[in-house]
Design an enzyme around this catalytic site. Sequence first.
Site, PDB file in Angstrom:
ATOM      1  N   HIS A  72       0.851  -1.194   0.000  1.00 18.97           N
ATOM      2  CA  HIS A  72       0.000   0.000   0.000  1.00 18.97           C
ATOM      3  C   HIS A  72       0.881   1.237   0.000  1.00 18.97           C
ATOM      4  O   HIS A  72       1.653   1.448   0.925  1.00 18.97           O
ATOM      5  CB  HIS A  72      -0.922  -0.001   1.231  1.00 18.97           C
ATOM      6  CG  HIS A  72      -2.116  -0.881   1.060  1.00 18.97           C
ATOM      7  ND1 HIS A  72      -3.368  -0.543   1.488  1.00 18.97           N
ATOM      8  CD2 HIS A  72      -2.245  -2.088   0.465  1.00 18.97           C
ATOM      9  CE1 HIS A  72      -4.219  -1.511   1.173  1.00 18.97           C
ATOM     10  NE2 HIS A  72      -3.553  -2.466   0.567  1.00 18.97           N
ATOM     11  N   TYR A 200      -9.562   5.817   6.408  1.00 20.07           N
ATOM     12  CA  TYR A 200      -9.752   6.242   7.798  1.00 20.07           C
ATOM     13  C   TYR A 200     -10.804   7.346   7.766  1.00 20.07           C
ATOM     14  O   TYR A 200     -10.596   8.375   7.105  1.00 20.07           O
ATOM     15  CB  TYR A 200      -8.455   6.796   8.379  1.00 20.07           C
ATOM     16  CG  TYR A 200      -7.407   5.743   8.695  1.00 20.07           C
ATOM     17  CD1 TYR A 200      -7.295   5.206   9.970  1.00 20.07           C
ATOM     18  CD2 TYR A 200      -6.516   5.287   7.717  1.00 20.07           C
ATOM     19  CE1 TYR A 200      -6.332   4.249  10.271  1.00 20.07           C
ATOM     20  CE2 TYR A 200      -5.550   4.322   8.013  1.00 20.07           C
ATOM     21  CZ  TYR A 200      -5.469   3.810   9.296  1.00 20.07           C
ATOM     22  OH  TYR A 200      -4.528   2.859   9.600  1.00 20.07           O
ATOM     23  N   PRO A 292      -5.159   1.179  18.345  1.00 22.51           N
ATOM     24  CA  PRO A 292      -4.822   0.661  17.016  1.00 22.51           C
ATOM     25  C   PRO A 292      -4.879   1.673  15.878  1.00 22.51           C
ATOM     26  O   PRO A 292      -4.552   1.346  14.735  1.00 22.51           O
ATOM     27  CB  PRO A 292      -5.875  -0.442  16.787  1.00 22.51           C
ATOM     28  CG  PRO A 292      -6.996  -0.118  17.702  1.00 22.51           C
ATOM     29  CD  PRO A 292      -6.413   0.607  18.865  1.00 22.51           C
ATOM     30  N   LYS A 296       0.131   0.431  14.907  1.00 25.35           N
ATOM     31  CA  LYS A 296       1.506   0.365  15.404  1.00 25.35           C
ATOM     32  C   LYS A 296       1.817  -0.761  16.393  1.00 25.35           C
ATOM     33  O   LYS A 296       2.982  -0.982  16.726  1.00 25.35           O
ATOM     34  CB  LYS A 296       1.865   1.709  16.081  1.00 25.35           C
ATOM     35  CG  LYS A 296       2.073   2.832  15.092  1.00 25.35           C
ATOM     36  CD  LYS A 296       3.348   2.637  14.300  1.00 25.35           C
ATOM     37  CE  LYS A 296       3.399   3.430  13.019  1.00 25.35           C
ATOM     38  NZ  LYS A 296       3.401   2.654  11.792  1.00 25.35           N
ATOM     39  N   TYR A 384       3.661   6.652   9.818  1.00 26.89           N
ATOM     40  CA  TYR A 384       2.817   5.521   9.417  1.00 26.89           C
ATOM     41  C   TYR A 384       3.652   4.405   8.774  1.00 26.89           C
ATOM     42  O   TYR A 384       3.447   3.230   9.078  1.00 26.89           O
ATOM     43  CB  TYR A 384       1.714   5.998   8.458  1.00 26.89           C
ATOM     44  CG  TYR A 384       0.589   4.998   8.323  1.00 26.89           C
ATOM     45  CD1 TYR A 384      -0.506   5.031   9.182  1.00 26.89           C
ATOM     46  CD2 TYR A 384       0.629   3.994   7.360  1.00 26.89           C
ATOM     47  CE1 TYR A 384      -1.532   4.095   9.086  1.00 26.89           C
ATOM     48  CE2 TYR A 384      -0.383   3.053   7.244  1.00 26.89           C
ATOM     49  CZ  TYR A 384      -1.465   3.117   8.110  1.00 26.89           C
ATOM     50  OH  TYR A 384      -2.477   2.188   8.017  1.00 26.89           O
TER      51      TYR A 384
HETATM   52  P1  RFL Z   1       0.409 -11.127  21.746  1.00 28.36           P
HETATM   53  O1  RFL Z   1       0.028 -11.235  20.293  1.00 28.36           O
HETATM   54  O2  RFL Z   1      -0.611 -10.733  22.708  1.00 28.36           O
HETATM   55  O3  RFL Z   1       1.022 -12.533  22.137  1.00 28.36           O
HETATM   56  C1  RFL Z   1       1.307 -12.866  23.478  1.00 28.36           C
HETATM   57  C2  RFL Z   1       1.281 -14.365  23.598  1.00 28.36           C
HETATM   58  O4  RFL Z   1       1.607 -14.715  24.935  1.00 28.36           O
HETATM   59  C3  RFL Z   1       0.710 -15.724  25.364  1.00 28.36           C
HETATM   60  N1  RFL Z   1       0.630 -15.723  26.839  1.00 28.36           N
HETATM   61  C4  RFL Z   1       1.246 -16.624  27.603  1.00 28.36           C
HETATM   62  N2  RFL Z   1       2.052 -17.667  27.306  1.00 28.36           N
HETATM   63  C5  RFL Z   1       2.505 -18.420  28.348  1.00 28.36           C
HETATM   64  N3  RFL Z   1       2.170 -18.196  29.648  1.00 28.36           N
HETATM   65  C6  RFL Z   1       1.364 -17.171  29.981  1.00 28.36           C
HETATM   66  N4  RFL Z   1       1.013 -16.970  31.259  1.00 28.36           N
HETATM   67  C7  RFL Z   1       0.871 -16.313  28.949  1.00 28.36           C
HETATM   68  N5  RFL Z   1       0.064 -15.242  28.927  1.00 28.36           N
HETATM   69  C8  RFL Z   1      -0.067 -14.891  27.626  1.00 28.36           C
HETATM   70  C9  RFL Z   1      -0.607 -15.377  24.682  1.00 28.36           C
HETATM   71  O5  RFL Z   1      -1.497 -16.487  24.615  1.00 28.36           O
HETATM   72  C10 RFL Z   1      -0.111 -14.921  23.325  1.00 28.36           C
HETATM   73  O6  RFL Z   1      -0.038 -15.993  22.398  1.00 28.36           O
HETATM   74  O7  RFL Z   1       1.648 -10.131  21.937  1.00 28.36           O
HETATM   75  P2  RFL Z   1       2.885  -9.830  20.967  1.00 28.36           P
HETATM   76  O8  RFL Z   1       3.491 -11.100  20.443  1.00 28.36           O
HETATM   77  O9  RFL Z   1       3.730  -8.854  21.680  1.00 28.36           O
HETATM   78  O10 RFL Z   1       2.223  -9.132  19.675  1.00 28.36           O
HETATM   79  C11 RFL Z   1       1.574  -7.891  19.784  1.00 28.36           C
HETATM   80  C12 RFL Z   1       0.453  -7.782  18.736  1.00 28.36           C
HETATM   81  O11 RFL Z   1      -0.364  -8.923  18.823  1.00 28.36           O
HETATM   82  C13 RFL Z   1      -0.392  -6.509  18.940  1.00 28.36           C
HETATM   83  O12 RFL Z   1       0.420  -5.412  19.266  1.00 28.36           O
HETATM   84  C14 RFL Z   1      -1.188  -6.153  17.664  1.00 28.36           C
HETATM   85  O13 RFL Z   1      -2.138  -7.138  17.379  1.00 28.36           O
HETATM   86  C15 RFL Z   1      -1.889  -4.793  17.834  1.00 28.36           C
HETATM   87  N6  RFL Z   1      -2.718  -4.449  16.679  1.00 28.36           N
HETATM   88  C16 RFL Z   1      -2.156  -3.944  15.524  1.00 28.36           C
HETATM   89  N7  RFL Z   1      -0.821  -3.785  15.425  1.00 28.36           N
HETATM   90  C17 RFL Z   1      -0.255  -3.340  14.256  1.00 28.36           C
HETATM   91  O14 RFL Z   1       0.982  -3.192  14.212  1.00 28.36           O
HETATM   92  N8  RFL Z   1      -1.007  -3.049  13.140  1.00 28.36           N
HETATM   93  C18 RFL Z   1      -2.355  -3.197  13.144  1.00 28.36           C
HETATM   94  O15 RFL Z   1      -2.990  -3.001  12.110  1.00 28.36           O
HETATM   95  C19 RFL Z   1      -2.996  -3.608  14.384  1.00 28.36           C
HETATM   96  N9  RFL Z   1      -4.324  -3.757  14.464  1.00 28.36           N
HETATM   97  C20 RFL Z   1      -4.116  -4.616  16.750  1.00 28.36           C
HETATM   98  C21 RFL Z   1      -4.884  -4.247  15.610  1.00 28.36           C
HETATM   99  C22 RFL Z   1      -4.728  -5.148  17.890  1.00 28.36           C
HETATM  100  C23 RFL Z   1      -6.085  -5.299  17.928  1.00 28.36           C
HETATM  101  N10 RFL Z   1      -6.649  -5.868  19.107  1.00 28.36           N
HETATM  102  C24 RFL Z   1      -7.597  -6.903  19.096  1.00 28.36           C
HETATM  103  C25 RFL Z   1      -6.070  -5.568  20.391  1.00 28.36           C
HETATM  104  C26 RFL Z   1      -6.254  -4.391  15.639  1.00 28.36           C
HETATM  105  C27 RFL Z   1      -6.864  -4.892  16.789  1.00 28.36           C
HETATM  106  C28 RFL Z   1      -8.360  -4.971  16.784  1.00 28.36           C
HETATM  107  C1  PHB Z   2      -6.508  -3.838  10.415  1.00 34.32           C
HETATM  108  O1  PHB Z   2      -6.582  -4.106   9.198  1.00 34.32           O
HETATM  109  O2  PHB Z   2      -6.802  -4.650  11.286  1.00 34.32           O
HETATM  110  C2  PHB Z   2      -6.066  -2.475  10.815  1.00 34.32           C
HETATM  111  C3  PHB Z   2      -5.572  -1.600   9.863  1.00 34.32           C
HETATM  112  C4  PHB Z   2      -5.169  -0.330  10.234  1.00 34.32           C
HETATM  113  C5  PHB Z   2      -5.268   0.053  11.565  1.00 34.32           C
HETATM  114  C6  PHB Z   2      -5.736  -0.818  12.523  1.00 34.32           C
HETATM  115  C7  PHB Z   2      -6.145  -2.107  12.143  1.00 34.32           C
HETATM  116  O3  PHB Z   2      -4.896   1.321  11.907  1.00 34.32           O
END
Ligand code: RFL
Ligand code: PHB
Length: 389
Positions: A72, A200, A292, A296, A384
């Site tokens: 993108h 957005y 989100p 980031k 971004y």
């Molecule tokens: P995670 O993915 O939460 O993984 C942590 C892992 O640790 C496990 N765990 C344990 N394991 C052993 N013993 C325990 N006691 C434990 N407790 C927990 C968990 O089961 C899990 O498997 O953290 P990690 O690896 O640091 O990754 C971080 C990302 O997942 C997170 O920052 C992103 O998903 C945030 N996020 C986005 N980030 C982006 O860079 N771009 C995006 O577009 C974006 N969109 C989003 C997002 C997060 C969202 N939600 C649901 C919070 C959109 C959404 C809706």
């Molecule tokens: C997504 O596709 O899940 C997404 C994209 C951009 C954002 C947050 C989430 O800023």
Amino acid sequence: MRTQVAIVGGGPSGMLLSMLLHKQGIDTIVLERRTRDYVLARVRAGVLETGFADLMREAGVGERMDREGIIHEGASFAHPGGQFRIDFEKLTGRHVMVYGQTEVNRDLFEAREATGATTLFECKGVKPRDIDGEQPFLTFLHGGKMNRLDCDFIVGCDGFHGPCRQAIPEEVRTEYEKTYPFGWLGILSETPPIAEELIYAASERGFALCSMRNENLSRYYIQCRLSDSPEDWDDDTFWEELIRRIPETAAETLVTGPSIEKSIAPLRSFVCEPMRWGKMFLCGDAAHIVPPTGAKGLNTAASDVHYLYHAMVQHFIESDSQGLEEYSARALARIWKTQRFSWWMTNLLHRFPEQTEFDLKVQQAELAFLAENEAAQRALAENYVGLPY
Ligand code: RFL
Ligand code: PHB
């Protein structure tokens, strides 16, 4: 059991770090609380910075991402005063890649399995011990018995609710937190995306985001109340509300369909300092959370992995611990800039319950300025696509 680096958490931070270290001949064991299927079913991030994609390639896991990920070069911003595009490629010479976190994790699991390295799923009660001593270890329940894993270092990649951050004594740990008075309701649907790039939308009814995973899988979000639950929103109500928040021209091309996933995420900014205590390091959501809006979270986890990976290589291969000493400060310097950007994007695009008429006017002026000012657009674009490591 013994390993050089014991990694708690099999999310993207833990798995990416384990693969990078494995490539350098550094031994790791990953302990994950959930099942493999559970981790792979979590729908989360979708936008990857170039730095993240480069790390995947360096870990030898970039092949499918490069084949199926969508580049993108810009994104659209809509507001009551109009709609404009920010051209990342023109303004920064860089772009982002749309490739789902689920796919990232699947590629990492499969690559790690192919190496024969140990990943233990369904580990309960994982507890870091003696982290400020010479011989740290972890205890945990697995396969019906208590286990002990000795190691040189523990890395907490265990997300926001994991046990590692809590193992840093309260008197040395400072936590900075901001919660927002709304959440994001997200749905996934097997329909073609509304447009080629993300939209957005800062509408009078609240924020909306049109995103995607591939040419037949769309991801949409709308700002919702914290008290809402996904059951309050049937698919028709969701689509109706989305249509009200996005520009008419976009709404005309929207293809709706049944949702295959629906969830609500509260918005939060959070940082824990320091990110190291004794022989334990924190990475990713274990140490920080961003709202989100700027996409980031996963990308900031990747920058931690980058710093820690290089510091571990310096330690194990060059017998130089300076990188480990500096890890927390280096990671935090970038994290705070990302926190600022995510907070700013959130303020720019959402409706706040307490917003005064003055606040609204300033928000509109900021959007109008961004729409017409190249320097402002470049500042957004540089953040971004990702600040340098
Ligand atoms: P995670 O993915 O939460 O993984 C942590 C892992 O640790 C496990 N765990 C344990 N394991 C052993 N013993 C325990 N006691 C434990 N407790 C927990 C968990 O089961 C899990 O498997 O953290 P990690 O690896 O640091 O990754 C971080 C990302 O997942 C997170 O920052 C992103 O998903 C945030 N996020 C986005 N980030 C982006 O860079 N771009 C995006 O577009 C974006 N969109 C989003 C997002 C997060 C969202 N939600 C649901 C919070 C959109 C959404 C809706
Ligand atoms: C997504 O596709 O899940 C997404 C994209 C951009 C954002 C947050 C989430 O800023």
